[in-house]
Design a protein around this motif. Structure first.
Motif, PDB file in Angstrom:
ATOM      1  N   MET A 203       0.812  -1.187   0.000  1.00 20.38           N
ATOM      2  CA  MET A 203       0.000   0.000   0.000  1.00 20.38           C
ATOM      3  C   MET A 203       0.863   1.262   0.000  1.00 20.38           C
ATOM      4  N   LEU A 204       1.921   1.263   0.787  1.00 21.79           N
ATOM      5  CA  LEU A 204       2.798   2.428   0.826  1.00 21.79           C
ATOM      6  C   LEU A 204       3.532   2.621  -0.489  1.00 21.79           C
ATOM      7  N   ASP A 205       3.891   1.509  -1.136  1.00 19.66           N
ATOM      8  CA  ASP A 205       4.531   1.608  -2.444  1.00 19.66           C
ATOM      9  C   ASP A 205       3.595   2.285  -3.445  1.00 19.66           C
ATOM     10  N   ARG A 206       2.328   1.906  -3.397  1.00 20.04           N
ATOM     11  CA  ARG A 206       1.348   2.499  -4.316  1.00 20.04           C
ATOM     12  C   ARG A 206       1.165   3.986  -4.016  1.00 20.04           C
ATOM     13  N   LEU A 207       1.110   4.338  -2.747  1.00 21.08           N
ATOM     14  CA  LEU A 207       0.993   5.733  -2.345  1.00 21.08           C
ATOM     15  C   LEU A 207       2.175   6.536  -2.895  1.00 21.08           C
ATOM     16  N   GLN A 208       3.386   6.031  -2.714  1.00 12.97           N
ATOM     17  CA  GLN A 208       4.580   6.720  -3.217  1.00 12.97           C
ATOM     18  C   GLN A 208       4.584   6.810  -4.737  1.00 12.97           C
ATOM     19  N   GLN A 209       4.198   5.742  -5.392  1.00 15.16           N
ATOM     20  CA  GLN A 209       4.170   5.728  -6.856  1.00 15.16           C
ATOM     21  C   GLN A 209       3.177   6.760  -7.384  1.00 15.16           C
ATOM     22  N   GLU A 210       1.972   6.786  -6.813  1.00 16.09           N
ATOM     23  CA  GLU A 210       0.964   7.755  -7.252  1.00 16.09           C
ATOM     24  C   GLU A 210       1.438   9.184  -7.010  1.00 16.09           C
ATOM     25  N   TRP A 211       2.130   9.410  -5.888  1.00 20.98           N
ATOM     26  CA  TRP A 211       2.637  10.748  -5.582  1.00 20.98           C
ATOM     27  C   TRP A 211       3.683  11.175  -6.622  1.00 20.98           C
ATOM     28  N   LYS A 212       4.650  10.267  -6.877  1.00 23.57           N
ATOM     29  CA  LYS A 212       5.707  10.576  -7.846  1.00 23.57           C
ATOM     30  C   LYS A 212       5.152  10.826  -9.241  1.00 23.57           C
ATOM     31  N   GLU A 213       4.155  10.034  -9.636  1.00 24.53           N
ATOM     32  CA  GLU A 213       3.557  10.171 -10.962  1.00 24.53           C
ATOM     33  C   GLU A 213       2.622  11.371 -11.048  1.00 24.53           C
ATOM     34  N   GLY A 214       2.232  11.903  -9.898  1.00 21.26           N
ATOM     35  CA  GLY A 214       1.302  13.026  -9.869  1.00 21.26           C
ATOM     36  C   GLY A 214      -0.143  12.628 -10.045  1.00 21.26           C
ATOM     37  N   THR A 215      -0.428  11.331  -9.966  1.00 23.20           N
ATOM     38  CA  THR A 215      -1.811  10.876 -10.144  1.00 23.20           C
ATOM     39  C   THR A 215      -2.649  11.045  -8.890  1.00 23.20           C
ATOM     40  N   ASN A 216      -2.008  11.158  -7.726  1.00 22.43           N
ATOM     41  CA  ASN A 216      -2.746  11.438  -6.491  1.00 22.43           C
ATOM     42  C   ASN A 216      -1.802  12.134  -5.513  1.00 22.43           C
ATOM     43  N   ARG A 217      -2.025  13.410  -5.365  1.00 23.16           N
ATOM     44  CA  ARG A 217      -1.217  14.201  -4.433  1.00 23.16           C
ATOM     45  C   ARG A 217      -2.083  14.776  -3.314  1.00 23.16           C
ATOM     46  N   PHE A 218      -3.337  14.350  -3.247  1.00 26.98           N
ATOM     47  CA  PHE A 218      -4.250  14.813  -2.201  1.00 26.98           C
ATOM     48  C   PHE A 218      -4.310  16.344  -2.197  1.00 26.98           C
ATOM     49  N   ASP A 219      -4.383  16.917  -3.409  1.00 28.09           N
ATOM     50  CA  ASP A 219      -4.339  18.368  -3.522  1.00 28.09           C
ATOM     51  C   ASP A 219      -5.592  18.992  -4.138  1.00 28.09           C
TER      52      ASP A 219
END
Length: 120
Positions: A1-17
């Motif tokens: 789950m943390l890997d997916r969170l980091q991947q989405e953040w790096k890709e910009g697909t989910n930054r909770f913004d």
């Protein structure tokens, strides 16, 4: 789950913004021991529906109230922004955890297993 969170953040697909979204970290002794996010629910067209995402508490820090604190802060944050919180999980332990926090079980929705109405 943390890997997916980091991947989405790096890709910009989910930054909770997006409006109303937030990513919370629980830090103890200068170490991240928990994480939980709130997004607009991508599985509905209703802008007043939030989604609890990526709740994780490190194994050594579990059963100490950290998960409860994170989800409680998510619920507090969504006041005035979301009328409803939804999530999906697949373990009996998570089911019991979320029901203890006031979520109710949802059946028949492939994108949502638990729901909580937010009182305004």
């Amino acid at each position: 789950m943390l890997d997916r969170l980091q991947q989405e953040w790096k890709e910009g697909t989910n930054r909770f913004d997006q409006a109303g979204e937030i990513l919370l970290l629980a830090i103890q002794n200068q170490q991240v021991v928990g994480v939980c996010g709130l997004n607009r629910d991508p599985y509905t067209d209703d802008d007043r529906v939030g989604r609890v995402r990526r709740l994780y508490v490190s194994v050594d820090s579990r059963r100490r109230g950290i998960g409860r604190l994170l989800v409680t802060e998510i619920q507090n944050h969504c006041q005035g922004v979301f009328d409803q919180l939804r999530l999906r999980t697949d373990t009996p332990e998570a089911d019991a955890f979320y029901r203890c926090l006031g979520f109710r079980r949802v059946k028949g929705d492939p994108e949502c297993t638990h729901l909580r109405e937010i009182c305004q």
